[in-house]
Design an enzyme around this catalytic site. Structure first.
Site, PDB file in Angstrom:
ATOM      1  N   LYS A  58       0.833  -1.209   0.000  1.00 35.00           N
ATOM      2  CA  LYS A  58       0.000   0.000   0.000  1.00 35.00           C
ATOM      3  C   LYS A  58       0.866   1.257   0.000  1.00 35.00           C
ATOM      4  O   LYS A  58       0.615   2.206  -0.758  1.00 35.00           O
ATOM      5  CB  LYS A  58      -0.918  -0.002   1.221  1.00 35.00           C
ATOM      6  CG  LYS A  58      -2.000  -1.063   1.183  1.00 35.00           C
ATOM      7  CD  LYS A  58      -2.784  -1.089   2.499  1.00 35.00           C
ATOM      8  CE  LYS A  58      -3.843  -2.171   2.499  1.00 35.00           C
ATOM      9  NZ  LYS A  58      -4.600  -2.199   3.783  1.00 35.00           N
ATOM     10  N   SER A  79      -0.515   0.732   6.075  1.00 39.10           N
ATOM     11  CA  SER A  79      -0.858  -0.126   7.211  1.00 39.10           C
ATOM     12  C   SER A  79      -1.908  -1.148   6.795  1.00 39.10           C
ATOM     13  O   SER A  79      -2.731  -0.892   5.915  1.00 39.10           O
ATOM     14  CB  SER A  79      -1.394   0.738   8.366  1.00 39.10           C
ATOM     15  OG  SER A  79      -1.602  -0.032   9.522  1.00 39.10           O
ATOM     16  N   ASP A  80      -1.850  -2.309   7.441  1.00 38.55           N
ATOM     17  CA  ASP A  80      -2.841  -3.359   7.166  1.00 38.55           C
ATOM     18  C   ASP A  80      -3.098  -4.151   8.443  1.00 38.55           C
ATOM     19  O   ASP A  80      -2.161  -4.444   9.191  1.00 38.55           O
ATOM     20  CB  ASP A  80      -2.359  -4.299   6.065  1.00 38.55           C
ATOM     21  CG  ASP A  80      -3.461  -5.252   5.629  1.00 38.55           C
ATOM     22  OD1 ASP A  80      -4.359  -4.807   4.882  1.00 38.55           O
ATOM     23  OD2 ASP A  80      -3.439  -6.421   6.048  1.00 38.55           O
ATOM     24  N   THR A  81      -4.363  -4.479   8.695  1.00 35.99           N
ATOM     25  CA  THR A  81      -4.756  -5.190   9.915  1.00 35.99           C
ATOM     26  C   THR A  81      -5.559  -6.436   9.574  1.00 35.99           C
ATOM     27  O   THR A  81      -6.449  -6.394   8.720  1.00 35.99           O
ATOM     28  CB  THR A  81      -5.615  -4.280  10.827  1.00 35.99           C
ATOM     29  OG1 THR A  81      -4.870  -3.107  11.155  1.00 35.99           O
ATOM     30  CG2 THR A  81      -6.006  -5.003  12.114  1.00 35.99           C
ATOM     31  N   GLY A 116       0.390  -4.488  10.325  1.00 38.40           N
ATOM     32  CA  GLY A 116       1.673  -4.158   9.725  1.00 38.40           C
ATOM     33  C   GLY A 116       1.729  -2.676   9.425  1.00 38.40           C
ATOM     34  O   GLY A 116       0.709  -2.071   9.070  1.00 38.40           O
TER      35      GLY A 116
END
Length: 202
Positions: A58, A79-81, A116
């Site tokens: 991203k 960011s990634d969840t 992340g």
């Protein structure tokens, strides 16, 4: 990298209102540039690798487009969840039925939340990536409680079908680790990463 007294601009590669609110807590200028990066990952990847790869993907997508159009000291943040239970990854539910399935599976037990974060220097391309993990225990829920929560509309755009910062707070019994990690942006990790770019936060 040279910053002004105001500090660098943070370019957030996310359309999430929750992440936008959190990143503004840092007191630096913020630009929002949602990423359209491909989010496919191999099924065998562990959660930590998934969130770090997607966060970097991203950030890299936005960095590629921003570096040719913006001329300023800046750091791109991706960011990634995801939620993981029994080794399975739960992303955002496809529909209300999928949300009910996820919540029924999480109710009365513990699961893991991984987020992340990737920072990329706009001018030099320097890249720093990492993740945080939080263990969340959800309270026992009846089928009626789950349906009432789904009717609020909140679960449909949340990993694991709940939002701890909203109505979903009443579903959570306890957590071990960073609360902001569960919201979607672990600020302590982000602060550590920004320090590697020379950005010193209080």
């Amino acid at each position: 990298m040279t910053f002004t007294d105001q500090g660098p601009t943070l370019i957030l590669a996310s359309s999430s209102p929750r992440r936008q609110e959190l990143v503004r807590h840092l007191g630096l200028p913020v630009l929002v540039r949602p990423s359209d990066a491909d989010e496919w990952t191999p099924a065998e990847w562990p959660p930590a690798r998934i969130v770090e790869e997607l966060a970097e993907r991203k950030a890299r997508t936005v960095w590629d487009s921003a570096r040719g159009t913006l001329d300023m000291p800046a750091v791109v943040i991706g960011s990634d969840t995801i939620v993981a239970v029994d080794g399975d990854v739960l992303g955002k539910p496809k529909d209300e039925e999928d949300a009910a399935r996820m919540l029924s599976r999480l109710a009365g037990r513990s699961h893991e939340v991984f987020t992340g974060v990737c920072c990329i220097g706009l001018q030099d391309g320097k890249t720093v990536t990492g993740h945080r993990r939080t263990v969340v225990r959800m309270r026992e829920l009846t089928a009626e409680q789950i349906l009432r929560y789904i009717a609020s509309g909140e679960p449909l755009d949340k990993a694991g079908a709940y939002g701890i910062q909203g109505l979903g707070a009443v579903l959570v019994d306890s957590l071990e680790g960073c609360y902001f990690n569960v919201v979607g942006l672990p600020l302590s990790l982000l602060a550590d990463q920004l320090e590697s770019f020379g950005v010193l936060l209080p």
